[in-house]
Design an enzyme around this catalytic site. Structure first.
Site, PDB file in Angstrom:
ATOM      1  N   ASP A 248       0.863  -1.184   0.000  1.00 35.70           N
ATOM      2  CA  ASP A 248       0.000   0.000   0.000  1.00 35.70           C
ATOM      3  C   ASP A 248       0.898   1.231   0.000  1.00 35.70           C
ATOM      4  O   ASP A 248       2.031   1.183   0.492  1.00 35.70           O
ATOM      5  CB  ASP A 248      -0.933   0.025   1.216  1.00 35.70           C
ATOM      6  CG  ASP A 248      -2.184   0.868   0.972  1.00 35.70           C
ATOM      7  OD1 ASP A 248      -3.264   0.293   0.722  1.00 35.70           O
ATOM      8  OD2 ASP A 248      -2.072   2.115   1.020  1.00 35.70           O
ATOM      9  N   SER A 249       0.373   2.340  -0.548  1.00 43.06           N
ATOM     10  CA  SER A 249       1.159   3.572  -0.554  1.00 43.06           C
ATOM     11  C   SER A 249       1.070   4.294   0.790  1.00 43.06           C
ATOM     12  O   SER A 249       1.806   5.248   1.032  1.00 43.06           O
ATOM     13  CB  SER A 249       0.689   4.491  -1.682  1.00 43.06           C
ATOM     14  OG  SER A 249      -0.706   4.683  -1.574  1.00 43.06           O
ATOM     15  N   CYS A 338     -13.898  -0.771  -8.577  1.00 49.64           N
ATOM     16  CA  CYS A 338     -15.056  -0.162  -7.889  1.00 49.64           C
ATOM     17  C   CYS A 338     -15.433   1.138  -8.588  1.00 49.64           C
ATOM     18  O   CYS A 338     -16.074   2.001  -8.010  1.00 49.64           O
ATOM     19  CB  CYS A 338     -14.769   0.052  -6.410  1.00 49.64           C
ATOM     20  SG  CYS A 338     -13.361   1.104  -6.083  1.00 49.64           S
TER      21      CYS A 338
HETATM   22  N1  SAH Z   1      -8.465  -4.167  -0.255  1.00 52.54           N
HETATM   23  C1  SAH Z   1      -8.789  -3.233   0.789  1.00 52.54           C
HETATM   24  C2  SAH Z   1      -9.292  -1.903   0.262  1.00 52.54           C
HETATM   25  C3  SAH Z   1      -8.365  -1.165  -0.691  1.00 52.54           C
HETATM   26  S1  SAH Z   1      -8.633   0.556  -0.733  1.00 52.54           S
HETATM   27  C4  SAH Z   1      -9.786  -3.866   1.753  1.00 52.54           C
HETATM   28  O1  SAH Z   1     -10.352  -4.928   1.474  1.00 52.54           O
HETATM   29  O2  SAH Z   1     -10.017  -3.294   2.823  1.00 52.54           O
HETATM   30  C5  SAH Z   1      -7.380   1.169  -1.762  1.00 52.54           C
HETATM   31  C6  SAH Z   1      -6.030   1.319  -1.113  1.00 52.54           C
HETATM   32  O3  SAH Z   1      -5.113   1.628  -2.154  1.00 52.54           O
HETATM   33  C7  SAH Z   1      -5.859   2.429  -0.090  1.00 52.54           C
HETATM   34  O4  SAH Z   1      -5.389   1.890   1.104  1.00 52.54           O
HETATM   35  C8  SAH Z   1      -4.804   3.381  -0.694  1.00 52.54           C
HETATM   36  O5  SAH Z   1      -3.865   3.866   0.279  1.00 52.54           O
HETATM   37  C9  SAH Z   1      -4.097   2.480  -1.657  1.00 52.54           C
HETATM   38  N2  SAH Z   1      -3.476   3.103  -2.838  1.00 52.54           N
HETATM   39  C10 SAH Z   1      -4.006   4.031  -3.669  1.00 52.54           C
HETATM   40  N3  SAH Z   1      -3.180   4.248  -4.730  1.00 52.54           N
HETATM   41  C11 SAH Z   1      -2.111   3.427  -4.568  1.00 52.54           C
HETATM   42  C12 SAH Z   1      -0.938   3.154  -5.328  1.00 52.54           C
HETATM   43  N4  SAH Z   1      -0.717   3.761  -6.497  1.00 52.54           N
HETATM   44  N5  SAH Z   1      -0.067   2.234  -4.862  1.00 52.54           N
HETATM   45  C13 SAH Z   1      -0.300   1.591  -3.685  1.00 52.54           C
HETATM   46  N6  SAH Z   1      -1.408   1.791  -2.943  1.00 52.54           N
HETATM   47  C14 SAH Z   1      -2.298   2.690  -3.358  1.00 52.54           C
END
Ligand code: SAH
Length: 394
Positions: A248-249, A338
């Site tokens: 995650d970022s 989504c």
């Molecule tokens: N799978 C998770 C929900 C994901 S929400 C669950 O089931 O709860 C999307 C996530 O992507 C967020 O935490 C956000 O910080 C991360 N994110 C957004 N852009 C990103 C990128 N380019 N690289 C890594 N993480 C990213």
């Protein structure tokens, strides 16, 4: 009650039971109704069509409460809330989970109102002038009908701006000893932060899909991209994954992911958290010839509306193509979108193109969707936003 008269022919969507009237469909109104006030929608022949809430600023000028000629009052909302709760009683298993979406706006015939339950706390999100107008009544009814005592308001979604509403958060009813507490989902525990968690605190829409992944993860080397607080990661570990690498970022999200692993007494030795950009790291892994048995891609919304679909499609293509390359033969890609602006058909085409350009052959094993606590009204397809595929790389 103020009346809003539609232009000739513009009653068609209402006759199909779609609940929105756009500003361009209106011929004339009785003065200017207040924000959220109830209005009658009449055809150009002055026939009654529906009773709706009025949004003076929004392009979506009116949202239907009912297509019947009956009063919009506390009793009306009580019946709608009871109907929504009745659906959850049938579809949500309280023996294994205690966090569900109880009311899903238009899809439960209550435009603008989202109510999620986290244990004994309700989180209310009011998104439109209409739900804002009735908020206090709705809050009282929700407590009466659920028997719970506390409501936290998370009306901080950007779409409120389109309705001329400022963000608002805070305790609406009752007391909270802490904004952070654990919820149970299919017998696993997750800490939820009501103040700062995404959406109303947690991605409740993925509950069923996380369980499905748990069933498939045994003995696999799993890569969980966009892991947030570890919804899929924790389930993969609980399902007996050999290893899980979570990306995650957000460093904060990764910390919470580790906390959630500990909360469930799962083996931290099988887990690695990596802070970084998925687009970049997938390329790096490709260059290093790394491989996995299962890859999860659950990115944030790339296209809120169809206008951004093309750009979003490039984003999905990019990460899915790279993921296919990183999958071992027999490996599984669990991939989601989504984006409201990308429908299921387009998403499947993007994934097909990704496999083709990655030079791999793949099959769809399963189609995934949002859970039944996020029902989809047949007359409001916009309510369907989460689509997922489990693909097997041959
Ligand atoms: N799978 C998770 C929900 C994901 S929400 C669950 O089931 O709860 C999307 C996530 O992507 C967020 O935490 C956000 O910080 C991360 N994110 C957004 N852009 C990103 C990128 N380019 N690289 C890594 N993480 C990213």
């Amino acid at each position: 009650m103020p009346a809003v008269i539609l232009k000739a022919g513009r009653e068609k969507s209402l006759l199909r039971r779609h609940p929105w009237i756009f500003s361009g469909a209106i011929q004339q109104g009785d003065g200017e109704p207040a924000s959220g006030e109830t209005v009658d929608l009449l055809s150009s022949h002055k026939q009654f069509l529906a009773r709706a809430s009025y949004s003076p600023i929004s392009q979506i000028r009116a949202r239907v409460w009912t297509f019947e000629d009956k009063p919009i009052d506390a009793n009306f909302f009580r019946r709608k809330i009871q109907a929504a709760l009745g659906v959850r009683r049938v579809t949500c298993d309280e023996n294994v989970s205690n966090a569900f979406r109880l009311i899903y706006a238009e899809s439960d015939n209550l435009p603008g109102l989202i109510v999620d339950r986290y244990g004994d706390v309700l989180v209310l999100q009011s998104l439109t002038a209409g739900s804002e107008f009735w908020k206090e009544t709705l809050a009282d009814l929700l407590l009466e009908e659920t028997g719970l005592k506390t409501i936290y308001e998370r009306s901080d979604a950007d779409v409120r701006e389109l309705e001329g509403l400022a963000p608002h958060t805070g305790i609406l009813r009752g007391h909270l000893s802490s904004f952070v507490f654990p919820i149970t989902e299919h017998n696993l525990r997750f800490n939820v932060n009501l103040q700062s968690g995404h959406k109303t605190g947690f991605y409740l829409d993925q509950r069923a899909n996380r369980l499905r992944l748990r069933e498939l993860a045994k003995d696999k080397d799993v890569l969980d991209c966009f892991c947030y607080t570890g919804g899929f990661t924790v389930n993969a570990l609980a399902g007996g994954a050999k290893s899980v690498l979570s990306i995650d970022s957000s460093a904060d999200a990764l910390e919470l992911c580790k906390e959630n692993i500990a909360l469930n007494n799962l083996p931290a030795t099988r887990h690695t958290a990596l802070e970084g950009d998925v687009f970049h790291l997938l390329r790096k892994f490709r260059d290093e010839a790394r491989s996995f048995d299962m890859i999860i891609l659950d990115p944030p919304k790339f296209a809120p509306t169809a206008a951004q679909a093309e750009r979003a499609a490039r984003g999905y293509k990019d990460i899915n193509l790279l993921a296919f390359k990183l999958l071992r033969p027999g490996g599984m890609l669990v991939t989601f979108s989504c984006s409201g602006g990308v429908d299921a058909g387009l998403f499947q085409k993007i994934i097909a193109g990704s496999a083709l350009d990655a030079g791999v052959e793949a099959q769809i094993l399963e189609h995934l969707s949002q859970g039944p606590d996020h029902p989809i009204s047949l007359h409001f397809p916009e309510g369907a936003y989460l689509k997922g595929l489990i693909c097997l790389r041959k």
